[in-house]
Enzyme design. Structure first.
Site, PDB file in Angstrom:
ATOM      1  N   LYS A 248     101.439 -13.970  35.683  1.00 48.11           N
ATOM      2  CA  LYS A 248     101.156 -15.320  36.376  1.00 48.11           C
ATOM      3  C   LYS A 248      99.845 -15.319  36.906  1.00 48.11           C
ATOM      4  CE  LYS A 248     102.126 -18.323  39.743  1.00 48.11           C
ATOM      5  NZ  LYS A 248     101.280 -18.615  41.050  1.00 48.11           N
ATOM      6  N   ASP A 264      97.636 -28.734  26.371  1.00 56.23           N
ATOM      7  CA  ASP A 264      99.102 -28.532  26.546  1.00 56.23           C
ATOM      8  C   ASP A 264      99.167 -27.291  27.160  1.00 56.23           C
ATOM      9  OD1 ASP A 264     101.975 -28.199  26.365  1.00 56.23           O
ATOM     10  OD2 ASP A 264     102.055 -28.932  24.417  1.00 56.23           O
ATOM     11  N   HIS A 362      94.871 -16.134  51.860  1.00 57.59           N
ATOM     12  CA  HIS A 362      95.737 -17.429  51.678  1.00 57.59           C
ATOM     13  C   HIS A 362      95.918 -18.064  53.176  1.00 57.59           C
ATOM     14  CE1 HIS A 362      98.080 -16.772  47.717  1.00 57.59           C
ATOM     15  NE2 HIS A 362      96.827 -16.786  47.466  1.00 57.59           N
TER      16      HIS A 362
HETATM   17  C1  MEV Z   1      99.708 -15.778  42.874  1.00 58.73           C
HETATM   18  O1  MEV Z   1      99.494 -17.202  42.518  1.00 58.73           O
HETATM   19  C2  MEV Z   1      99.255 -14.784  41.923  1.00 58.73           C
HETATM   20  C3  MEV Z   1      99.361 -13.438  42.177  1.00 58.73           C
HETATM   21  O2  MEV Z   1     100.749 -13.183  42.610  1.00 58.73           O
HETATM   22  C4  MEV Z   1      99.017 -12.603  40.936  1.00 58.73           C
HETATM   23  C5  MEV Z   1      99.441 -11.053  41.110  1.00 58.73           C
HETATM   24  O3  MEV Z   1     100.289 -10.669  41.777  1.00 58.73           O
HETATM   25  O4  MEV Z   1      98.655 -10.309  40.196  1.00 58.73           O
HETATM   26  C6  MEV Z   1      98.536 -12.978  43.257  1.00 58.73           C
END
Ligand code: MEV
Length: 412
Positions: A248, A264, A362
């Site tokens: 992700k 896309d 964050h």
């Molecule tokens: C957050 O959008 C993405 C992370 O969780 C990726 C990861 O854990 O490697 C920080």
């Protein structure tokens, strides 16, 4: 920098001027234009568009357009790219832009014989498919090969015909779907069965882009950080629960560039996750190693079905601006930039996770968002952000009360 200053810096770096910025203003893509892309359209949904910096790709500096709603993503990619610069940045490569269409054949009495009957007539089928897209053939693309697979399903054996098509600078879905539909009855007749599904596969494993970079161990924070990043990687390689989050993180970067260039996102995401399955187990898309000098070497290979022609890429003014900023001229170049960003994004996430954790960064961005959402001016926001961080109070009501205090002469 303010948005105005960033635009001036972009002009200096790329020569793109006012007409480019008009393309990325929210008003450039109105509901009437958007209505040509989708249905029941009553508005337009906007996202922040930024440029990732510090990317050197195959020796050339590139500014990368990224559209994302997630805080920290563009900063993190730029920061990781900075750590690759001392060792030359990113080296990339890619396969030919081969997409595949599948034709599912059903009601076949003799699947093995059907397979060989189809292969005996493959050049005839290829010619038939190429005849429906002479333009693609003219520019050097078209069907390059045909493969037949037998897939054992619960109730029967399906014969699957794959058309392998060089789609040049297109994403290619339309081209390959049209070809599959055009040849399916001829193929079904040869197989002595019926054709059912005729559609591309998003497991675009013949259209791969690769990136490699060496991240400087000192810039990463030293030997221990390198070793801990390797532990983070090894966990993703071994554990599907971690691999999903690790991948992700890669897609945070990949999808942002895919979106910013009008491509896309779901096609690229489907390709990525299918490519992450090795021997039936979901794993990390990237790989990390330590080289002889102790620096961290990252590599990433993934399917890259993106194009420069057709769909939103051509219609959306911000997508055209994105392609101009990146100065890409082929879909392959774009795919290689995207995979380099994915690798940078992944490294940035692993580094922060293996050191201070994600929450500090964050939360300061979250504080900024809170200050903006209560209507603070830039000057007020600075004070409010500092106070929210100091108090570790990342709440809307606290941001509101700080703003009220400020405006009544307190909270300094
Ligand atoms: C957050 O959008 C993405 C992370 O969780 C990726 C990861 O854990 O490697 C920080």
């Amino acid at each position: 920098m303010s948005v105005t200053d960033r635009r001036a810096a972009l002009t200096d770096a790329t020569g793109c001027g006012a007409e480019l910025f008009a393309q990325v203003d929210a008003s450039a893509f109105d509901a009437e234009a958007a209505a040509d892309l989708s249905e029941n359209v009553f508005g337009v949904f906007s996202l922040p568009l930024g440029a990732a910096t510090n990317f050197t790709i195959n020796g050339t500096d590139v500014l990368v357009p990224m559209a994302t709603e997630e805080a920290s993503v563009i900063a993190a990619a730029s920061n990781a790219a900075r750590m690759a610069r001392p060792q030359g940045g990113f080296s990339t490569s890619s396969t030919r832009p081969l997409m595949q269409a599948q034709i599912q054949l059903i009601n076949i009495a003799d699947p093995h014989a059907a397979r060989t009957r189809i292969l005996e007539r493959q050049s005839e089928i290829i010619d038939l498919a190429n005849a429906v897209d002479p333009k693609l053939v003219e520019v050097g693309g078209g069907v390059t090969d045909l493969e037949v697979r037998l897939v054992e399903a619960r109730s029967t054996t399906y014969v699957l015909v794959h058309l392998l098509v060089d789609v040049r600078d297109a994403m290619g879905a339309n081209a390959v779907n049209t070809m599959a539909e055009a040849v399916s009855s001829a193929v079904a007749a040869i197989a002595e069965g019926d054709a059912l599904l005729r559609i591309l596969t998003n497991k675009a494993d013949r259209r791969l882009a690769r990136a490699r970079a060496v991240f400087d161990k000192e810039l990463l924070g030293g030997e221990e950080v390198v070793d801990n990043i390797l532990h983070a990687y090894e966990l993703a390689a071994a554990d599907p629960y971690r691999a999903a989050t690790h991948n992700k993180g890669i897609m945070n970067g990949v999808s942002a560039v895919v979106l910013a260039t009008g491509n896309d996102t779901r096609a690229v995401e489907a390709g990525a996750h299918s490519h992450a399955v090795v021997d039936g187990r979901y794993s990390s898309l990237s790989r990390f190693e330590k080289n002889a000098a102790g620096d961290l070497v990252g590599t990433l290979e993934m399917p890259m079905p993106v194009g420069l022609v057709g769909g939103a890429t051509k219609v959306h003014p911000a997508a055209r601006a994105g392609l101009r900023i990146a100065e890409v001229t082929t879909a392959q170049d774009l795919g290689e930039i995207i995979v380099a960003v994915g690798l940078a994004q992944n490294l940035a996430a692993l580094r922060v996770l293996a050191t201070e954790g994600v929450q500090r960064g964050h939360m300061s961005l979250h504080a900024k968002n809170l200050a903006a959402s209560v209507g603070a001016s830039a000057e007020e926001a600075e004070i409010i952000v500092d106070r929210l961080i100091e108090e570790k109070a990342f709440r809307f009501d606290r941001a509101e009360s700080l703003l009220a205090e400020l405006r009544s002469g307190g909270a300094r």
